[in-house]
Design an enzyme around this catalytic site. Structure first.
Site, PDB file in Angstrom:
ATOM      1  N   HIS A 243       0.799  -1.236   0.000  1.00 19.64           N
ATOM      2  CA  HIS A 243       0.000   0.000   0.000  1.00 19.64           C
ATOM      3  C   HIS A 243       0.831   1.286   0.000  1.00 19.64           C
ATOM      4  O   HIS A 243       0.804   2.055  -0.953  1.00 19.64           O
ATOM      5  CB  HIS A 243      -0.906   0.028   1.241  1.00 19.64           C
TER       6      HIS A 243
HETATM    7  O1  RIB Z   1      -5.072  -0.355   4.792  1.00 20.58           O
HETATM    8  C1  RIB Z   1      -3.691  -0.264   4.568  1.00 20.58           C
HETATM    9  C2  RIB Z   1      -3.093   0.839   5.375  1.00 20.58           C
HETATM   10  O2  RIB Z   1      -3.301   0.592   6.769  1.00 20.58           O
HETATM   11  C3  RIB Z   1      -1.567   0.952   5.203  1.00 20.58           C
HETATM   12  O3  RIB Z   1      -1.176   2.279   5.397  1.00 20.58           O
HETATM   13  C4  RIB Z   1      -1.040   0.095   6.324  1.00 20.58           C
HETATM   14  O4  RIB Z   1       0.263   0.495   6.747  1.00 20.58           O
HETATM   15  C5  RIB Z   1      -2.039   0.414   7.403  1.00 20.58           C
HETATM   16  O5  RIB Z   1      -1.642   1.637   8.021  1.00 20.58           O
END
Ligand code: RIB
Ligand code: CA
Length: 313
Positions: A243
């Site tokens: 992500h």
């Molecule tokens: O849903 C994914 C996000 O939530 C990313 O930023 C991961 O690090 C968590 O913070």
């Protein structure tokens, strides 16, 4: 060489946050003014440590790390140790911390820096719940027109949620903070699950980090092998979505991403859909378009950029 782009990374490390920070540290196009830690994946005590551990892993003890909000604006903190492990950086064996935390609170640092630096020159890169950014906007509304852009990882629409059927973790943890940010009028680029779920840490891609033959490459492979196991089990895929590095990759190579300018509105009332980012992708409402929502990625190009830049550390 153009002037490096000034950024502040707001983060809740988290293995994917860690790779995003490493990508930024390996890229001379970016000038990291500071890193602000927020409670999210794990409690603040750990995220403020983990942010410094990653800077030391990259040989950058000079980076200024600030500690911020210990909990969301209104709701109780929800963490994600089941994904990131108890430390938030499970996987590699990182050396004990030596870097000191900055004295100043992260929110004061954000306000003071944005009021001091030339207007329109700083990009905020939130990778976790938006509590620190929202608190800064509430504490000093005059910073809003001074922020160049907010490029954030959070939300989801066509892909649904990852912490409830409707909500993605960063927004779910602090929906009220997200509502403040999306209503702020600051130009936003949003990396929702709809795009990050197309960037999977396959075995081949993780091997490419290990083949760098460096401590950063090895630690990255170990972090991702730990991080991906939860999503592989959930989605039945080879690899899990990476992500947060999408935020930094966008700053370096925006052409890797495709999306469209839409209205994004955050659910803050219904428990059923709390934290849902309602994205008006088809423009069926008259709501103001407040975010460039990314939905597609050149994932081979993304991982090639990651390996190349982490190879510089
Ligand atoms: O849903 C994914 C996000 O939530 C990313 O930023 C991961 O690090 C968590 O913070
Ligand atoms: Ca994160």
């Amino acid at each position: 060489m153009p002037v490096p782009r000034k950024i502040i990374i707001d983060t809740d490390p988290g293995q994917d946050d860690a790779v995003a920070i490493l990508l930024a540290l390996g890229s001379s196009e970016l000038d990291i003014l500071g890193i602000t830690a927020v409670a999210g994946n794990v409690p603040l005590k750990l995220t403020e440590n983990n942010a410094r551990k990653i800077c030391e892993l990259a040989g950058r003890p000079d980076i200024k790390v600030y500690s911020g909000a210990i909990r969301p604006l209104i709701r109780e903190l929800v963490t994600a140790e089941e994904v990131h492990g108890k430390t938030g950086l499970n996987g590699p064996d990182l050396p004990e911390l030596t870097m000191k935390l900055q004295e100043q609170h992260a929110v004061d640092y954000l306000v003071e820096t944005l009021m001091r630096e030339e207007a329109g020159t700083i990009t905020l890169c939130p990778l976790g719940p938006l509590t620190n950014v929202a608190l800064a906007l509430i504490r000093e509304p005059r910073i809003a027109p001074r922020i160049k852009e907010i490029v954030l990882m959070g939300g989801g629409f066509f892909e649904g949620g990852n912490v409830t059927p409707a909500a993605e973790f960063n927004i779910y943890v602090d929906p009220h903070a997200a509502d403040v940010v999306f209503r702020s009028g600051v130009p936003i680029v949003m990396m929702p699950l709809d795009v990050t779920h197309k960037a999977l840490t396959t075995t081949k891609r993780i091997d490419a980090f290990r083949k760098l033959g460096t401590k950063v490459g090895l630690a990255t492979a170990q972090m991702l092998e730990f991080f991906e196991r939860y999503d592989e089990g959930k989605y039945g895929t080879d690899g899990g979505p990476l992500h947060d590095p999408c935020v930094i990759a966008y700053l370096l190579k925006p052409e890797l991403f495709q999306g469209r300018h839409c209205n994004v509105t955050v659910e803050t009332s219904s428990e059923l859909t709390m934290g849902m980012t309602v994205i008006d992708w088809w423009g069926v409402t008259k709501r103001p378009k407040n975010a460039m929502v990314m939905r597609d990625i050149d994932h081979d190009g993304f991982f090639a950029l990651l390996v190349e830049r982490l190879g510089r550390l």
